[in-house]
Design a protein around this motif. Structure first.
Motif, PDB file in Angstrom:
ATOM      1  N   UNK A   1      11.425   5.120  -5.809  1.00 53.83           N
ATOM      2  CA  UNK A   1      10.735   4.381  -4.771  1.00 53.83           C
ATOM      3  C   UNK A   1       9.459   3.788  -5.369  1.00 53.83           C
ATOM      4  N   UNK A   2       9.157   2.560  -4.985  1.00 56.59           N
ATOM      5  CA  UNK A   2       7.946   1.901  -5.449  1.00 56.59           C
ATOM      6  C   UNK A   2       7.284   1.182  -4.286  1.00 56.59           C
ATOM      7  N   UNK A   3       6.032   0.820  -4.507  1.00 49.10           N
ATOM      8  CA  UNK A   3       5.285   0.080  -3.487  1.00 49.10           C
ATOM      9  C   UNK A   3       4.413  -0.957  -4.180  1.00 49.10           C
ATOM     10  N   UNK A   4       4.114  -2.004  -3.463  1.00 50.45           N
ATOM     11  CA  UNK A   4       3.177  -3.018  -3.941  1.00 50.45           C
ATOM     12  C   UNK A   4       1.949  -2.928  -3.053  1.00 50.45           C
ATOM     13  N   UNK A   5       0.802  -2.587  -3.671  1.00 49.71           N
ATOM     14  CA  UNK A   5      -0.443  -2.414  -2.923  1.00 49.71           C
ATOM     15  C   UNK A   5      -1.431  -3.491  -3.329  1.00 49.71           C
ATOM     16  N   UNK A   6      -2.402  -3.716  -2.474  1.00 50.21           N
ATOM     17  CA  UNK A   6      -3.459  -4.682  -2.732  1.00 50.21           C
ATOM     18  C   UNK A   6      -4.780  -3.924  -2.788  1.00 50.21           C
ATOM     19  N   UNK A   7      -5.522  -4.090  -3.881  1.00 48.67           N
ATOM     20  CA  UNK A   7      -6.821  -3.441  -4.030  1.00 48.67           C
ATOM     21  C   UNK A   7      -7.702  -4.328  -4.902  1.00 48.67           C
ATOM     22  N   UNK A   8      -8.877  -4.629  -4.410  1.00 50.13           N
ATOM     23  CA  UNK A   8      -9.817  -5.433  -5.186  1.00 50.13           C
ATOM     24  C   UNK A   8      -9.355  -6.860  -5.411  1.00 50.13           C
ATOM     25  N   UNK A   9      -8.551  -7.399  -4.491  1.00 52.26           N
ATOM     26  CA  UNK A   9      -8.086  -8.771  -4.639  1.00 52.26           C
ATOM     27  C   UNK A   9      -6.902  -8.922  -5.576  1.00 52.26           C
TER      28      UNK A   9
END
Length: 104
Positions: free
Chosen positions: A1-9
């Motif tokens: 399982x994987x995820x795409x996260x947004x942090x710091x632009x």
């Protein structure tokens, strides 16, 4: 399982037990927990779940491993025939985290 996260632009593709360098956080200490609630997508065996713009109710939990320093970068400025020559350096700080769980 994987995820795409947004942090710091920026967007990061993360998996469980992955080590990741994110922007320096001066309040973070070794062992602290960080939760990322801006999850853009979650993928796995069941398929891909996309958010619009984020997946509701999804979060990624990580623990702080330590603080790291990046590679030294040198900046050189020069003006010909003006007797102007400057050389400076920069070393970026990062916070290293380990992904503990992906919920969603």
């Amino acid at each position: 399982m994987y995820a795409i996260i947004c942090d710091g632009g920026r967007q990061f593709k993360v998996e469980k037990d992955q080590l990741l360098d994110i922007d320096y956080r001066d309040t973070a200490e070794t062992g602290d927990k960080i939760e990322f609630d801006r999850v853009l997508a979650i993928g796995g065996d069941a398929g891909l779940k996309l958010g619009q713009p984020t997946v509701s109710g999804a979060k990624v939990t990580a623990s702080v491993v330590g603080l790291e320093k990046g590679e030294k970068i040198y900046i050189q400025k020069y003006r010909r025939r003006k007797n102007y020559d400057v050389r400076t350096g920069h070393r970026q700080k990062y916070t290293r985290i380990k992904i503990e769980s992906i919920d969603g």
